[in-house]
Design an enzyme around this catalytic site. Structure first.
Site, PDB file in Angstrom:
ATOM      1  N   LEU A   1      18.869  -5.794   5.037  1.00  9.17           N
ATOM      2  CA  LEU A   1      19.911  -5.694   4.014  1.00  9.17           C
ATOM      3  C   LEU A   1      21.278  -5.552   4.691  1.00  9.17           C
ATOM      4  O   LEU A   1      21.395  -4.946   5.753  1.00  9.17           O
ATOM      5  CB  LEU A   1      19.613  -4.500   3.101  1.00  9.17           C
ATOM      6  CG  LEU A   1      18.313  -4.678   2.291  1.00  9.17           C
ATOM      7  CD1 LEU A   1      17.801  -3.342   1.761  1.00  9.17           C
ATOM      8  CD2 LEU A   1      18.506  -5.675   1.151  1.00  9.17           C
TER       9      LEU A   1
ATOM     10  N   SER B   1       0.837  -1.223   0.000  1.00  9.80           N
ATOM     11  CA  SER B   1       0.000   0.000   0.000  1.00  9.80           C
ATOM     12  C   SER B   1       0.862   1.259   0.000  1.00  9.80           C
ATOM     13  O   SER B   1       0.475   2.270  -0.595  1.00  9.80           O
ATOM     14  CB  SER B   1      -0.983  -0.006   1.175  1.00  9.80           C
ATOM     15  OG  SER B   1      -0.315   0.184   2.389  1.00  9.80           O
TER      16      SER B   1
ATOM     17  N   HIS C   1       8.867   3.161   8.477  1.00  5.39           N
ATOM     18  CA  HIS C   1       8.687   2.276   9.626  1.00  5.39           C
ATOM     19  C   HIS C   1       7.476   2.777  10.426  1.00  5.39           C
ATOM     20  O   HIS C   1       7.341   3.981  10.646  1.00  5.39           O
ATOM     21  CB  HIS C   1       9.945   2.273  10.498  1.00  5.39           C
ATOM     22  CG  HIS C   1       9.823   1.353  11.666  1.00  5.39           C
ATOM     23  ND1 HIS C   1       9.878  -0.018  11.534  1.00  5.39           N
ATOM     24  CD2 HIS C   1       9.592   1.594  12.976  1.00  5.39           C
ATOM     25  CE1 HIS C   1       9.701  -0.574  12.725  1.00  5.39           C
ATOM     26  NE2 HIS C   1       9.528   0.387  13.613  1.00  5.39           N
TER      27      HIS C   1
HETATM   28  C1  GAR Z   1       3.954  -0.749   6.618  1.00  6.02           C
HETATM   29  O1  GAR Z   1       3.204  -0.487   7.775  1.00  6.02           O
HETATM   30  C2  GAR Z   1       5.401  -0.387   6.839  1.00  6.02           C
HETATM   31  O2  GAR Z   1       5.582   0.762   7.633  1.00  6.02           O
HETATM   32  C3  GAR Z   1       5.931  -1.614   7.536  1.00  6.02           C
HETATM   33  O3  GAR Z   1       5.329  -2.674   6.841  1.00  6.02           O
HETATM   34  C4  GAR Z   1       4.054  -2.254   6.365  1.00  6.02           C
HETATM   35  C5  GAR Z   1       3.963  -2.562   4.886  1.00  6.02           C
HETATM   36  O4  GAR Z   1       2.678  -2.291   4.388  1.00  6.02           O
HETATM   37  N1  GAR Z   1       7.372  -1.687   7.495  1.00  6.02           N
HETATM   38  C6  GAR Z   1       8.122  -2.135   8.501  1.00  6.02           C
HETATM   39  O5  GAR Z   1       7.669  -2.597   9.529  1.00  6.02           O
HETATM   40  C7  GAR Z   1       9.626  -2.035   8.262  1.00  6.02           C
HETATM   41  N2  GAR Z   1      10.347  -2.189   9.481  1.00  6.02           N
HETATM   42  P1  GAR Z   1       2.465  -2.079   2.837  1.00  6.02           P
HETATM   43  O6  GAR Z   1       3.070  -3.308   2.139  1.00  6.02           O
HETATM   44  O7  GAR Z   1       0.977  -2.017   2.666  1.00  6.02           O
HETATM   45  O8  GAR Z   1       3.146  -0.811   2.439  1.00  6.02           O
END
Ligand code: GAR
Length: 218
Positions: A92, A12, A108
């Site tokens: 990474l 998203s 994040h």
């Molecule tokens: C999001 O909430 C992003 O902030 C988090 O994963 C989700 C991905 O949602 N990322 C982390 O936790 C990285 N440490 P999305 O695929 O719908 O963008």
């Protein structure tokens, strides 16, 4: 600036970046959406949007080095100048991060440096904090670490559970990531002494640092 987006799932945030980049004059062009999982739901949206996509599963590679070399090859093939991690759930290596130093950003779902890592919303609720939020930052070798570009805060409401809080934070993520990309690709963000200086980012620079207005529609 030619920009690649790395995802692992729903995508998203990737979608929010792709939509923002359609605006005339937006300083980033999305040249690649790369996933480490063939079943990442976001890939379908990217393909339908006519974007170049690539799938690089870790299990197709003997070790992390060759996995990252395959990612690097895809990035180079697309002419990538900037990489956005958008829910890319693999850590990474320091050497990959160094290769892309100050050209690699991440989102994040917490107000860093609080709640690095996973299950951020459960942990925020357990800690009883009143404000939650999201952070876009330049990536450094430590997980969820690096100079902060932008943060957006949302309240933790009575009766919230991890799901309702995650939804409120995600809506903020979709506002701040396009703004961060506009600043970075527009060369308005600069890392000085591991802090980010914004230049020409708006009349009142401080007003942009928390809960910025959504990007103006053009
Ligand atoms: C999001 O909430 C992003 O902030 C988090 O994963 C989700 C991905 O949602 N990322 C982390 O936790 C990285 N440490 P999305 O695929 O719908 O963008």
């Amino acid at each position: 600036m030619k920009t690649a987006i790395l995802i692992s799932g729903r995508g998203s945030n990737m979608r929010a970046l792709v939509e923002a980049a359609k605006a005339p004059g937006f300083p980033a062009e999305i040249v690649l959406v790369l996933a480490n999982r063939a079943d990442a739901a976001g890939l379908e949206f990217a393909r339908e949007a006519g974007l170049a996509t690539a799938v690089v599963p870790r299990r197709d590679h003997e070790d992390d080095a060759s996995f990252e070399a395959a990612i690097q090859a895809e990035l180079e093939k697309a002419g990538t100048e900037l990489v956005c991690l958008a829910g890319f759930m693999r850590i990474l290596s320091a050497s990959f991060v160094e290769t892309w130093r100050d050209r690699l950003i991440n989102i994040h779902p917490s107000l860093l440096p609080a709640f690095r890592g996973l299950r951020t919303h459960e942990r925020a609720l357990a800690a009883g904090v009143r404000l939650a939020g999201a952070t876009v930052h330049y990536v450094r070798a430590e997980m969820d670490d690096g100079p902060v570009i932008i943060q957006g805060a949302v309240p933790v409401l009575a009766g919230d559970d991890a799901k309702t809080l995650a939804q409120r934070v995600l809506a903020m993520e979709h506002r701040i990531y396009p703004q961060a990309l506009a600043w970075v690709a527009g060369r308005k963000a600069r890392v000085v002494g591991e802090k980010v200086i914004l230049e020409g980012a708006g009349e009142d620079k401080n007003a942009f640092l928390i809960n910025p207005p959504s990007l103006p529609k053009s």
